[in-house]
Design a protein around this motif. Structure first.
Motif, mmCIF file in Angstrom:
data_model
loop_
_atom_site.group_PDB
_atom_site.id
_atom_site.type_symbol
_atom_site.label_atom_id
_atom_site.label_comp_id
_atom_site.label_asym_id
_atom_site.label_seq_id
_atom_site.Cartn_x
_atom_site.Cartn_y
_atom_site.Cartn_z
ATOM 1 N N UNK A 1 0.781 -1.069 -0.008
ATOM 2 C CA UNK A 1 0.062 -0.079 0.044
ATOM 3 C C UNK A 1 1.020 1.376 -0.003
ATOM 4 N N UNK A 2 0.239 2.432 -0.286
ATOM 5 C CA UNK A 2 1.098 3.545 -0.462
ATOM 6 C C UNK A 2 1.731 4.029 0.910
ATOM 7 N N UNK A 3 0.911 3.804 2.006
ATOM 8 C CA UNK A 3 1.270 3.946 3.421
ATOM 9 C C UNK A 3 2.644 3.062 3.972
ATOM 10 N N UNK A 4 2.573 1.978 3.254
ATOM 11 C CA UNK A 4 3.807 1.106 3.825
ATOM 12 C C UNK A 4 5.070 1.408 2.780
ATOM 13 N N UNK A 5 4.947 1.699 1.690
ATOM 14 C CA UNK A 5 5.823 2.053 0.589
ATOM 15 C C UNK A 5 6.404 3.247 1.116
ATOM 16 N N UNK A 6 5.681 4.284 1.374
ATOM 17 C CA UNK A 6 6.304 5.552 1.830
ATOM 18 C C UNK A 6 6.914 5.403 3.069
ATOM 19 N N UNK A 7 6.689 4.657 3.946
ATOM 20 C CA UNK A 7 7.165 4.573 5.174
ATOM 21 C C UNK A 7 8.953 4.014 4.873
ATOM 22 N N UNK A 8 8.760 2.863 3.949
ATOM 23 C CA UNK A 8 10.090 2.254 3.809
ATOM 24 C C UNK A 8 10.854 3.225 2.866
ATOM 25 N N UNK A 9 10.204 3.917 1.936
ATOM 26 C CA UNK A 9 11.099 4.800 0.939
ATOM 27 C C UNK A 9 11.421 6.125 1.790
ATOM 28 N N UNK A 10 11.218 6.553 2.790
ATOM 29 C CA UNK A 10 11.671 7.689 3.712
ATOM 30 C C UNK A 10 11.984 7.345 5.090
ATOM 31 N N UNK B 1 15.696 3.670 -4.921
ATOM 32 C CA UNK B 1 16.745 2.888 -4.638
ATOM 33 C C UNK B 1 16.822 2.091 -3.414
ATOM 34 N N UNK B 2 16.122 2.775 -2.263
ATOM 35 C CA UNK B 2 15.884 2.082 -0.731
ATOM 36 C C UNK B 2 14.921 1.045 -1.087
ATOM 37 N N UNK B 3 13.854 1.311 -1.738
ATOM 38 C CA UNK B 3 12.907 0.335 -1.913
ATOM 39 C C UNK B 3 13.343 -1.168 -2.565
ATOM 40 N N UNK B 4 14.125 -0.559 -3.709
ATOM 41 C CA UNK B 4 14.524 -1.748 -4.406
ATOM 42 C C UNK B 4 15.513 -2.591 -3.940
ATOM 43 N N UNK B 5 16.511 -2.026 -2.920
ATOM 44 C CA UNK B 5 17.316 -2.699 -2.248
ATOM 45 C C UNK B 5 16.767 -3.866 -1.286
ATOM 46 N N UNK B 6 15.423 -3.086 -0.499
ATOM 47 C CA UNK B 6 14.877 -4.101 0.262
ATOM 48 C C UNK B 6 13.983 -5.191 -0.326
ATOM 49 N N UNK B 7 13.604 -5.007 -1.398
ATOM 50 C CA UNK B 7 13.096 -5.864 -2.161
ATOM 51 C C UNK B 7 14.046 -6.939 -2.821
ATOM 52 N N UNK B 8 15.218 -6.528 -3.157
ATOM 53 C CA UNK B 8 16.059 -7.554 -3.779
ATOM 54 C C UNK B 8 16.592 -8.292 -2.697
ATOM 55 N N UNK B 9 16.709 -7.925 -1.394
ATOM 56 C CA UNK B 9 17.169 -8.623 -0.214
ATOM 57 C C UNK B 9 16.204 -9.653 -0.078
ATOM 58 N N UNK C 1 15.553 -14.595 -0.263
ATOM 59 C CA UNK C 1 15.366 -15.453 0.998
ATOM 60 C C UNK C 1 14.334 -16.626 0.645
ATOM 61 N N UNK C 2 14.144 -17.607 1.328
ATOM 62 C CA UNK C 2 13.001 -18.531 0.894
ATOM 63 C C UNK C 2 11.837 -17.932 1.372
ATOM 64 N N UNK C 3 10.740 -18.938 0.933
ATOM 65 C CA UNK C 3 9.292 -18.418 1.387
ATOM 66 C C UNK C 3 9.166 -18.702 2.886
ATOM 67 N N UNK C 4 8.562 -17.438 3.306
ATOM 68 C CA UNK C 4 8.495 -17.408 4.821
ATOM 69 C C UNK C 4 7.964 -16.211 5.317
ATOM 70 N N UNK C 5 8.195 -15.856 6.401
ATOM 71 C CA UNK C 5 7.623 -14.701 7.036
ATOM 72 C C UNK C 5 8.761 -13.775 7.544
ATOM 73 N N UNK C 6 8.949 -12.678 7.453
ATOM 74 C CA UNK C 6 9.844 -11.952 8.113
ATOM 75 C C UNK C 6 9.482 -10.383 8.567
ATOM 76 N N UNK C 7 10.213 -9.713 9.258
ATOM 77 C CA UNK C 7 10.085 -8.519 9.722
ATOM 78 C C UNK C 7 10.971 -7.326 9.505
ATOM 79 N N UNK C 8 10.624 -6.473 9.250
ATOM 80 C CA UNK C 8 11.523 -5.125 9.047
ATOM 81 C C UNK C 8 11.181 -3.920 9.985
#
Length: 543
Positions: free
Chosen positions: A253-262, A492-500, A504-511
């Protein structure tokens, strides 16, 4: 008769240079001691004042001091030595400028007793009283400054440690740590324009009369009971449908993306759940989190630190800011039945609450980030203005003043009409992260304008009554340039986290943003981490 010249006897030293023995009259004469560590500046210095510059005077100074011919060390019997003359020996650097507390107090007492013994005239008495009052005020200010400096050099009380948004459990494994200095150097330029996949919802028209609101013509903020749906990614029925029809691999969602990007501007802790299912990433928020609450003075040099049920505690200020933002965004709309409707109905709207839900326009968009990464996100519009083919979509946000004494010292009622730039600059300093996230959300949604409302308390001790003091609007990209928001770095920040996460294998993670350090961490968490808490709560409710 010419004077006769008698040549003095010359001693020849075939094995070295200098005299062979000391003459009788110079035996046992005091000598100037020297150290092998002394630096040599001149071959000879007969006056002792060769180096007038302080730097060279200290540099070439003898260890035993200069011009102290009698400060010597007798080789045989020190008890027979007696000082005839001695100048002040320079102190080492670590001792300079230091007085014992008692000596300083005694010196002040002597200075205070001196003038009292003089017989003064009327003019001198007035001058003495004036000097005493000035000295007393200066000493009082100095004591206050010393009291403030007791904590640190800045004169401010120490900032308390912030609490983490979620408690890290022992079973969680840290996969990666990303510090903000490294993230701020990332860049992903030339991101293609997004493609609209699904448009739904409806919008009410913006009331332009609020553009003429000033401090002298302020309006009361009214309470409007409308429901705001803040649905997370995996609970969105439209996104669930798009996962089947669109060949995309990242959803948010835009709220989640904006939090990661900023994230590099954030100071408070926050967390985002990442689920990888069949090679697809879903960025979610926790159901019991305070993710949607607005922060107040998050990036200020003196953030609010009061605790408990205090009016200005961080949580109460966040609730107040969220309350103001919701009510302001609905009050400035013309509720006359004139709506701009998108192709589809609001997917979160129930039949019995049509008039109770805040009108929002949802735009589901798709971005191609390269490297076979396709992003789908739900973005939002709050209102529109114009008509026909000249419709402009608007995002409406509210900035609130809670107490100018603790938020930069800029009083809105005095400065907003005459120095609006100073007010906005102060808000950019205290709420840099919040304003950046709002701007990113408007850019992601493709809004034409972003409108800010300035809302202040009627009384600084009452957080329930507010007044609208003015509004201001910007184009999102122009405002991003003003606040030094680099969208290439955000992508660039969003793309870096997506690539990371893709590695990873399928599962659940937390940033999670570290509460007290400028870094975010990626945790590997069990699949039932937050679901088990909900199940336990449901079981307790059934019992």
């Amino acid at each position: 008769m010419a004077a006769k010249f008698v040549a003095p006897p010359i001693q020849d030293n075939p094995t070295g240079w200098g005299p062979c023995d000391v003459p009788e009259q110079f035996k046992d004469m005091p000598y100037q001691p020297f150290s092998k560590g002394d630096r040599l500046g001149k071959v000879s210095d007969w006056t002792g004042a060769t180096y007038q510059d302080r730097r060279y005077a200290i540099k070439y100074q003898s260890t035993f001091g200069s011009m102290q011919q009698y400060a010597y060390y007798h080789e045989e019997d020190e008890s027979t030595f007696q000082h005839v003359f001695k100048t002040n020996v320079p102190k080492p650097l670590y001792q300079r400028g230091r007085y014992m507390r008692n000596q300083r107090n005694m010196k002040n007492q002597r200075n205070q007793k001196g003038p009292q013994m003089q017989v003064l005239g009327k003019g001198n008495k007035r001058e003495l009283v004036r000097k005493k009052n000035f000295s007393f005020g200066f000493q009082k200010k100095k004591q206050q400054q010393q009291h403030r400096n007791r904590w640190n050099r800045g004169g401010h009380p120490p900032i308390k440690n912030r609490d983490a948004s979620v408690t890290v459990r022992p079973g969680w494994k840290v996969i990666e740590e990303m510090d903000f200095p490294r993230l701020s150097k990332l860049s992903l330029p030339n991101v293609d324009d997004p493609k609209d996949l699904y448009l739904c919802g409806s919008l009410e028209c913006y009331d332009k009369t609020y553009d003429r609101v000033t401090v002298k013509n302020e309006k009361k903020l009214t309470r409007i009971n409308r429901i705001f749906h803040k649905v997370t990614t995996t609970d969105d029925p439209v996104i669930r449908q798009l996962t089947k029809t669109e060949n995309c691999n990242v959803y948010a969602t835009d709220a989640i993306l904006s939090t990661i990007m900023c994230c590099t501007r954030s100071s408070n802790s926050w967390d985002v759940v990442v689920q990888k299912i069949a090679g697809k990433l879903f960025f979610d928020k926790r159901d019991d989190s305070e993710f949607d609450l607005l922060t107040v003075s998050e990036t200020s040099s003196e953030p609010p630190q009061e605790e408990g049920n205090s009016l200005n505690s961080p949580r109460n200020l966040s609730l107040e800011a969220t309350f103001i933002n919701h009510n302001f965004s609905q009050q400035v709309l013309r509720n006359d039945g004139n709506r701009y409707k998108f192709e589809h109905e609001n997917p979160f709207l129930d039949e019995d609450e049509e008039d109770e839900v805040a009108p929002v326009g949802y735009r589901y968009r798709k971005w191609n980030l390269g490297n076979d990464i396709s992003l789908v996100a739900r973005t939002e519009h709050d209102s529109f203005q114009g008509g026909g083919n000249d419709v402009q979509f608007i995002n409406i946000k509210a900035l609130n003043e809670w107490d100018s004494k603790y938020s930069g010292g800029v009083d809105w009622r005095q400065k907003l009409d005459t120095q609006r730039g100073a007010v906005l600059a102060n808000e950019l300093k205290n709420n840099a992260c919040k304003l950046a996230k709002w701007t990113v959300q408007a850019i992601l949604a493709g809004s034409d304008q972003i409108k800010f409302g300035y809302v202040s308390r009627v009384n600084v001790r009452d957080s329930t009554k507010h007044m609208i003091l003015g509004t201001q609007q910007f184009k999102p990209m122009e405002f991003a340039n003003q606040i030094n928001l680099n969208m290439d770095n955000a992508w660039g920040i969003l793309r870096c986290i997506i690539d990371m996460c893709m590695k990873l294998p399928d599962g659940k993670y937390l940033i999670m943003k570290d509460p007290n350090k400028a870094m975010i961490r990626l945790y590997d968490i069990p699949d039932n981490t937050f679901e088990s808490d909900e199940e336990e709560n449901e079981k307790q409710g059934d019992e």
